[in-house]
Motif scaffolding. Structure first.
Motif, PDB file in Angstrom:
ATOM      1  N   GLN A 135       0.837  -1.206   0.000  1.00 60.24           N
ATOM      2  CA  GLN A 135       0.000   0.000   0.000  1.00 60.24           C
ATOM      3  C   GLN A 135       0.870   1.255   0.000  1.00 60.24           C
ATOM      4  O   GLN A 135       0.552   2.245  -0.685  1.00 60.24           O
ATOM      5  CB  GLN A 135      -0.915  -0.018   1.229  1.00 60.24           C
ATOM      6  CG  GLN A 135      -1.985  -1.108   1.169  1.00 60.24           C
ATOM      7  CD  GLN A 135      -2.716  -1.292   2.489  1.00 60.24           C
ATOM      8  OE1 GLN A 135      -2.125  -1.143   3.571  1.00 60.24           O
ATOM      9  NE2 GLN A 135      -4.006  -1.628   2.412  1.00 60.24           N
ATOM     10  N   MET A 136       1.958   1.218   0.749  1.00 60.32           N
ATOM     11  CA  MET A 136       2.871   2.363   0.785  1.00 60.32           C
ATOM     12  C   MET A 136       3.506   2.608  -0.585  1.00 60.32           C
ATOM     13  O   MET A 136       3.627   3.774  -1.023  1.00 60.32           O
ATOM     14  CB  MET A 136       3.952   2.131   1.839  1.00 60.32           C
ATOM     15  CG  MET A 136       4.879   3.322   2.053  1.00 60.32           C
ATOM     16  SD  MET A 136       6.289   3.393   0.898  1.00 60.32           S
ATOM     17  CE  MET A 136       7.182   1.932   1.324  1.00 60.32           C
ATOM     18  N   LEU A 137       3.921   1.516  -1.295  1.00 61.25           N
ATOM     19  CA  LEU A 137       4.520   1.659  -2.618  1.00 61.25           C
ATOM     20  C   LEU A 137       3.581   2.414  -3.563  1.00 61.25           C
ATOM     21  O   LEU A 137       3.995   3.355  -4.272  1.00 61.25           O
ATOM     22  CB  LEU A 137       4.828   0.279  -3.218  1.00 61.25           C
ATOM     23  CG  LEU A 137       6.147  -0.399  -2.870  1.00 61.25           C
ATOM     24  CD1 LEU A 137       6.228  -1.747  -3.581  1.00 61.25           C
ATOM     25  CD2 LEU A 137       7.336   0.481  -3.227  1.00 61.25           C
ATOM     26  N   ILE A 138       2.312   2.012  -3.591  1.00 64.51           N
ATOM     27  CA  ILE A 138       1.338   2.623  -4.486  1.00 64.51           C
ATOM     28  C   ILE A 138       1.125   4.091  -4.123  1.00 64.51           C
ATOM     29  O   ILE A 138       1.180   4.998  -4.986  1.00 64.51           O
ATOM     30  CB  ILE A 138       0.011   1.833  -4.448  1.00 64.51           C
ATOM     31  CG1 ILE A 138       0.224   0.427  -5.013  1.00 64.51           C
ATOM     32  CG2 ILE A 138      -1.078   2.568  -5.213  1.00 64.51           C
ATOM     33  CD1 ILE A 138      -0.939  -0.525  -4.757  1.00 64.51           C
ATOM     34  N   ASN A 139       0.872   4.352  -2.836  1.00 63.80           N
ATOM     35  CA  ASN A 139       0.586   5.729  -2.415  1.00 63.80           C
ATOM     36  C   ASN A 139       1.790   6.651  -2.615  1.00 63.80           C
ATOM     37  O   ASN A 139       1.637   7.827  -3.000  1.00 63.80           O
ATOM     38  CB  ASN A 139       0.165   5.750  -0.944  1.00 63.80           C
ATOM     39  CG  ASN A 139      -1.289   5.339  -0.751  1.00 63.80           C
ATOM     40  OD1 ASN A 139      -2.150   5.621  -1.602  1.00 63.80           O
ATOM     41  ND2 ASN A 139      -1.574   4.646   0.352  1.00 63.80           N
ATOM     42  N   HIS A 140       2.980   6.150  -2.354  1.00 64.13           N
ATOM     43  CA  HIS A 140       4.180   6.992  -2.475  1.00 64.13           C
ATOM     44  C   HIS A 140       4.422   7.409  -3.932  1.00 64.13           C
ATOM     45  O   HIS A 140       4.629   8.610  -4.213  1.00 64.13           O
ATOM     46  CB  HIS A 140       5.401   6.223  -1.934  1.00 64.13           C
ATOM     47  CG  HIS A 140       6.654   7.009  -1.965  1.00 64.13           C
ATOM     48  ND1 HIS A 140       7.096   7.765  -0.885  1.00 64.13           N
ATOM     49  CD2 HIS A 140       7.605   7.182  -2.947  1.00 64.13           C
ATOM     50  CE1 HIS A 140       8.233   8.351  -1.182  1.00 64.13           C
ATOM     51  NE2 HIS A 140       8.571   8.018  -2.450  1.00 64.13           N
ATOM     52  N   GLU A 141       4.388   6.439  -4.872  1.00 62.81           N
ATOM     53  CA  GLU A 141       4.713   6.771  -6.262  1.00 62.81           C
ATOM     54  C   GLU A 141       3.590   7.576  -6.931  1.00 62.81           C
ATOM     55  O   GLU A 141       3.866   8.478  -7.738  1.00 62.81           O
ATOM     56  CB  GLU A 141       5.012   5.499  -7.056  1.00 62.81           C
ATOM     57  CG  GLU A 141       6.166   4.671  -6.494  1.00 62.81           C
ATOM     58  CD  GLU A 141       7.466   5.479  -6.319  1.00 62.81           C
ATOM     59  OE1 GLU A 141       7.670   6.523  -6.994  1.00 62.81           O
ATOM     60  OE2 GLU A 141       8.297   5.063  -5.490  1.00 62.81           O
ATOM     61  N   VAL A 142       2.324   7.287  -6.602  1.00 56.16           N
ATOM     62  CA  VAL A 142       1.227   8.088  -7.151  1.00 56.16           C
ATOM     63  C   VAL A 142       1.264   9.494  -6.531  1.00 56.16           C
ATOM     64  O   VAL A 142       0.912  10.492  -7.187  1.00 56.16           O
ATOM     65  CB  VAL A 142      -0.136   7.397  -6.904  1.00 56.16           C
ATOM     66  CG1 VAL A 142      -1.290   8.321  -7.286  1.00 56.16           C
ATOM     67  CG2 VAL A 142      -0.220   6.099  -7.706  1.00 56.16           C
ATOM     68  N   GLY A 143       1.720   9.575  -5.286  1.00 51.31           N
ATOM     69  CA  GLY A 143       1.877  10.901  -4.655  1.00 51.31           C
ATOM     70  C   GLY A 143       2.833  11.776  -5.455  1.00 51.31           C
ATOM     71  O   GLY A 143       2.606  12.983  -5.612  1.00 51.31           O
ATOM     72  N   HIS A 144       3.920  11.175  -5.978  1.00 52.35           N
ATOM     73  CA  HIS A 144       4.825  11.940  -6.846  1.00 52.35           C
ATOM     74  C   HIS A 144       4.086  12.413  -8.101  1.00 52.35           C
ATOM     75  O   HIS A 144       4.253  13.560  -8.543  1.00 52.35           O
ATOM     76  CB  HIS A 144       6.032  11.091  -7.254  1.00 52.35           C
ATOM     77  CG  HIS A 144       7.063  10.948  -6.189  1.00 52.35           C
ATOM     78  ND1 HIS A 144       7.610  12.037  -5.523  1.00 52.35           N
ATOM     79  CD2 HIS A 144       7.682   9.846  -5.683  1.00 52.35           C
ATOM     80  CE1 HIS A 144       8.515  11.624  -4.650  1.00 52.35           C
ATOM     81  NE2 HIS A 144       8.574  10.274  -4.732  1.00 52.35           N
ATOM     82  N   ARG A 145       3.247  11.530  -8.686  1.00 52.35           N
ATOM     83  CA  ARG A 145       2.498  11.902  -9.894  1.00 52.35           C
ATOM     84  C   ARG A 145       1.540  13.057  -9.573  1.00 52.35           C
ATOM     85  O   ARG A 145       1.294  13.923 -10.445  1.00 52.35           O
ATOM     86  CB  ARG A 145       1.717  10.687 -10.410  1.00 52.35           C
ATOM     87  CG  ARG A 145       0.875  10.911 -11.639  1.00 52.35           C
ATOM     88  CD  ARG A 145       1.694  11.321 -12.862  1.00 52.35           C
ATOM     89  NE  ARG A 145       2.701  10.359 -13.273  1.00 52.35           N
ATOM     90  CZ  ARG A 145       3.208  10.258 -14.497  1.00 52.35           C
ATOM     91  NH1 ARG A 145       2.777  11.058 -15.474  1.00 52.35           N
ATOM     92  NH2 ARG A 145       4.170   9.411 -14.772  1.00 52.35           N
ATOM     93  N   LEU A 146       1.059  13.139  -8.351  1.00 50.21           N
ATOM     94  CA  LEU A 146       0.148  14.214  -7.948  1.00 50.21           C
ATOM     95  C   LEU A 146       0.896  15.478  -7.527  1.00 50.21           C
ATOM     96  O   LEU A 146       0.272  16.503  -7.201  1.00 50.21           O
ATOM     97  CB  LEU A 146      -0.743  13.743  -6.793  1.00 50.21           C
ATOM     98  CG  LEU A 146      -1.704  12.585  -7.138  1.00 50.21           C
ATOM     99  CD1 LEU A 146      -2.439  12.120  -5.887  1.00 50.21           C
ATOM    100  CD2 LEU A 146      -2.690  12.968  -8.243  1.00 50.21           C
ATOM    101  N   GLY A 147       2.230  15.415  -7.523  1.00 49.46           N
ATOM    102  CA  GLY A 147       3.014  16.636  -7.271  1.00 49.46           C
ATOM    103  C   GLY A 147       3.678  16.697  -5.915  1.00 49.46           C
ATOM    104  O   GLY A 147       4.260  17.739  -5.560  1.00 49.46           O
TER     105      GLY A 147
END
Length: 406
Positions: free
Chosen positions: A354-366
């Motif tokens: 869950q952390m992997l998904i949230n962390h990398e998508v967080g970068h995509r969100l800025g």
């Protein structure tokens, strides 16, 4: 049995004293063998007929004959035939007998050798005379009902024995090898299933739930370099919220041997969790498998991940990590980390994913990297938790969510 050259019956063929062959014994033809009869009591020597087998010669069993008396002529004696035609002086047609119970008494001694009597014409009419008793020890034989009854009873007895033997062999074959049961196909045929095919058996495996699959690790090499070819995980999932909608597609590198559907399900559930970037309905995420999405979440081998991250100036090889390749459409999730986890999370593999998904998508969100500021605090989801939890003497706790519940 071969005959003599002059047509005389071979040795052992019973004949009447005047030379006539006994009734039912085939005549010998000159220079040829005697025809073999079909009577049920004619058996080869050495069979199961006991003391009667050798009384009239090898291979033939017939009732013994009295010597010819007054009035005897060519052909079988009248009294011998009458004894089988009616009940005078012997067993009658209407008598009830047990044909399998031997008679008592001794057989009369043979008088005269059958081969010494002159040959007579078998077509001469039998003379009249007093009735004679059948040979002692043999069941009475008659043409007609009871003679056929004896044959039928004997045949029925043989059939019964054969049925028992066959049944025993079938039972033995079904339980051959220490009582092993018959095959499934045999049981299916016995049950009347068309085609003799047994229903396919259940594989015996337990279907794991989503949570159970996410709690397991899967073997994958840390140095794996995949094919670099991607395939889209089929299917879609509607955005559950009413906030700002983001669309995404899920790709997986070919040949990884990982469950692409599990990965896609994890992305959808994680991003739309209220503890994630969909907190308070601010955003909602929709999975598509066609068209132009906002980004593509990609599960790839370490080698392929490094190649795509390098396109955005990022080096993932030192710590074997994931990245958001911002210069491309792909958010890269390192398959080794997805399968095996990290030391910082230990056996908490579900939370780590869950952390992997949230962390990398967080970068995509800025969002950029941050760290926790106090000892014992939860690490921010944008902290590089795969690499470390502690920094500058501060111990951080693992945390997979942007908005964790206190």
């Amino acid at each position: 049995m071969p005959g003599l050259p002059d047509g005389t019956p071979a040795h052992g063929m019973p004949r009447l004293p005047d030379g006539t062959p006994a009734h039912g014994v085939p005549r010998l033809r000159e220079g040829g063998p005697a025809a073999r009869g079909g009577h049920p009591q004619q058996r080869e020597a050495g069979g199961g007929w006991g003391e009667f087998a050798g009384a009239a010669g090898p291979g033939v069993v017939v009732p013994r004959q009295r010597p010819a008396g007054p009035g005897a002529g060519a052909g079988p004696r009248r009294e011998y035939l009458d004894a089988f035609a009616d009940g005078r002086g012997g067993v009658g047609l209407d008598d009830d007998i047990d044909v399998f119970t031997p008679r008592t008494g001794k057989p009369r001694p043979a008088e005269g050798h059958p081969a010494d009597a002159p040959e007579a014409d078998a077509g001469d009419a039998p003379p009249a005379g007093p009735p004679a008793q059948p040979s002692v020890g043999l069941p009475a034989q008659r043409h007609g009902g009871k003679g056929r009854a004896f044959t039928g009873i004997a045949a029925a007895a043989v059939t019964t024995v054969l049925a028992v033997v066959v049944a025993g062999q079938v039972a033995a074959s079904q339980h051959h090898g220490g009582g092993q049961p018959s095959s499934a196909a045999d049981q299916a045929r016995d049950a009347g299933i068309p085609g003799g095919e047994a229903p396919s058996a259940s594989p015996g495996t337990v279907t794991l739930s989503y949570e159970q699959k996410m709690d397991r690790t899967y073997p994958l090499s840390a140095t794996l370099k995949g094919s670099g070819k991607f395939e889209t995980v089929p299917g879609s999932a509607k955005a559950p919220g009413k906030g700002q909608k983001y669309t995404y597609r899920v790709d997986i590198e070919q040949g990884l041997g990982l469950d692409g559907e599990l990965f896609a399900e994890a992305v959808q559930k994680t991003l739309n969790d209220d503890r994630s970037w969909a907190h308070d309905g601010a955003r909602t995420f929709e999975r598509v498998s066609s068209g132009k999405p906002d980004f593509v979440i990609t599960l790839a081998s370490p080698g392929t991940t490094a190649k795509w991250c390098a396109k955005s100036g990022l080096d993932t090889t030192e710590d074997n990590v994931s990245c958001d390749s911002a210069a491309t459409e792909r958010v890269m999730i390192n398959a080794y980390r997805w399968a095996e986890g990290s030391k910082t999370y230990g056996d908490k593999i579900h939370a780590y994913r869950q952390m992997l998904i949230n962390h990398e998508v967080g970068h995509r969100l800025g969002h950029g990297h941050v760290t926790c500021q106090k000892d014992g605090e939860l690490a921010p989801v944008m902290q590089q938790q795969t690499k470390f939890l502690d920094h500058d003497g501060i111990h951080c706790l693992p945390n997979p969510w942007p908005y964790p519940r206190s």
